[in-house]
Motif scaffolding. Structure first.
Motif, short mmCIF file in Angstrom:
data_model
loop_
_atom_site.label_atom_id
_atom_site.label_comp_id
_atom_site.label_asym_id
_atom_site.label_seq_id
_atom_site.Cartn_x
_atom_site.Cartn_y
_atom_site.Cartn_z
N GLY A 1 0.76 -1.24 -0.13
CA GLY A 1 0.19 -0.08 0.11
C GLY A 1 0.94 1.15 -0.01
N ILE A 2 0.11 2.29 0.25
CA ILE A 2 0.99 3.63 0.10
C ILE A 2 1.64 3.59 1.40
N HIS A 3 3.11 4.03 1.00
CA HIS A 3 3.96 4.09 2.14
C HIS A 3 4.36 5.48 2.71
N HIS A 4 4.40 6.33 1.76
CA HIS A 4 4.59 7.80 2.04
C HIS A 4 4.48 8.59 0.81
N VAL A 5 4.37 10.08 1.02
CA VAL A 5 4.05 10.90 0.25
C VAL A 5 5.22 12.00 0.42
N CYS A 6 5.80 12.30 -0.87
CA CYS A 6 6.92 13.17 -0.75
C CYS A 6 6.51 14.65 -1.44
N PHE A 7 6.70 15.68 -0.65
CA PHE A 7 6.55 17.14 -0.98
C PHE A 7 7.81 17.69 -1.46
N ALA A 8 7.91 18.10 -2.53
CA ALA A 8 9.08 19.17 -2.67
C ALA A 8 9.04 20.51 -2.41
N VAL A 9 9.89 21.07 -1.63
CA VAL A 9 9.61 22.49 -1.10
C VAL A 9 10.81 23.02 -1.79
N ASP A 10 10.52 24.47 -1.59
CA ASP A 10 11.60 25.53 -2.16
C ASP A 10 12.61 25.73 -1.26
N ASP A 11 12.37 25.33 0.17
CA ASP A 11 13.56 25.73 0.99
C ASP A 11 13.57 24.67 2.10
N LEU A 12 14.34 23.58 1.87
CA LEU A 12 13.91 22.28 2.70
C LEU A 12 14.59 22.53 3.98
N ASP A 13 15.70 23.31 4.02
CA ASP A 13 16.14 23.54 5.52
C ASP A 13 15.43 24.33 6.28
N ARG B 1 7.34 16.18 15.02
CA ARG B 1 8.32 15.00 15.34
C ARG B 1 9.04 14.67 13.73
N LEU B 2 10.38 14.80 14.01
CA LEU B 2 11.13 14.68 12.77
C LEU B 2 11.66 13.40 12.93
N ILE B 3 11.78 12.48 11.82
CA ILE B 3 12.60 11.27 11.50
C ILE B 3 13.88 11.67 11.25
N ASP B 4 14.04 12.58 10.40
CA ASP B 4 15.52 13.01 10.17
C ASP B 4 15.69 14.61 10.59
N GLU B 5 16.47 14.62 11.33
CA GLU B 5 16.60 16.00 12.09
C GLU B 5 17.53 16.90 11.06
N THR B 6 18.42 16.13 10.22
CA THR B 6 18.98 16.98 9.21
C THR B 6 18.73 16.19 7.72
N PRO B 7 18.77 16.91 6.78
CA PRO B 7 18.53 16.18 5.46
C PRO B 7 19.62 15.26 5.15
N ARG B 8 19.11 14.23 4.27
CA ARG B 8 20.14 13.30 3.79
C ARG B 8 19.86 13.14 2.14
N ILE B 9 20.41 12.27 1.65
CA ILE B 9 20.22 11.97 0.05
C ILE B 9 19.34 10.91 -0.05
N GLY B 10 18.24 11.08 -0.63
CA GLY B 10 17.26 10.17 -1.17
C GLY B 10 17.25 9.43 -2.42
N VAL C 1 0.12 9.94 8.00
CA VAL C 1 0.88 9.84 6.61
C VAL C 1 2.29 10.11 6.70
N LEU C 2 3.14 9.15 6.58
CA LEU C 2 4.58 9.18 6.36
C LEU C 2 4.91 10.32 5.44
N VAL C 3 5.50 11.63 5.83
CA VAL C 3 5.95 12.34 4.95
C VAL C 3 7.26 12.86 4.85
N GLU C 4 7.59 12.71 3.55
CA GLU C 4 8.98 12.95 3.16
C GLU C 4 9.20 14.40 2.53
N LEU C 5 10.34 15.06 2.76
CA LEU C 5 10.39 16.57 2.21
C LEU C 5 11.55 16.43 1.51
#
Ligand code: CO
Length: 136
Positions: free
Chosen positions: A79-91, A103-112, A129-133
């Motif tokens: 099933g649907i695992h996560h939705v990823c939103f692209a944002v202008d300013d990730l940091d 609640r953040l899973i990744d405190e700092t960005p990593r490479i997807g 929903v598990l959200v990826e930015l």
């Protein structure tokens, strides 16, 4: 940089956990006619991408039972695992999420999987929903 040419938040991809890529890929690629996009494996998952306009569907097959996708499949099934939103300013967005008490899973960005910087937010903070930015 993205800050000088804002594109706005958009759906970058939807991640779908599947037991076997080979069984489901023909539906998206051949029946719906979505072009296949090569993606790197990530987080113990084998990933097939298909394009839906500017967005992607990522089909995620577990390579190891103890990977995040392996655990998801065991607990919830395909099933649907996560939705990823692209944002202008990730940091900046991640900092906003933090200061809003999310609640953040990744405190700092990593490479997807797409080679872009990404960070996950915990479903308990995002309506279940598990959200990826990601960056654009
Ligand atoms: Co993703």
């Amino acid at each position: 940089m993205s800050a000088s040419s804002p594109r706005g938040t958009r759906i970058a991809h939807i991640g779908i956990a599947v037991p076997a890529l080979d069984a489901i890929l023909p539906f998206y690629r051949d029946v719906l006619g979505m072009p296949e996009v090569p993606l790197d494996d990530a987080d113990g998952a084998r990933i097939a991408g298909v394009a839906a306009g500017e967005s992607l569907v990522e089909l995620l097959e577990s390579e190891q039972p103890d990977s995040p996708i392996g655990k998801f499949l065991a607990k919830r099934g395909a099933g649907i695992h996560h939705v990823c939103f692209a944002v202008d300013d990730l940091d900046g967005t991640l900092a906003k999420c933090k200061s809003a008490g999310l609640r953040l899973i990744d405190e700092t960005p990593r490479i997807g999987a797409e080679g872009k910087r990404i960070a996950f937010l915990h479903p308990s903070s995002t309506g279940g929903v598990l959200v990826e930015l990601s960056e654009h």
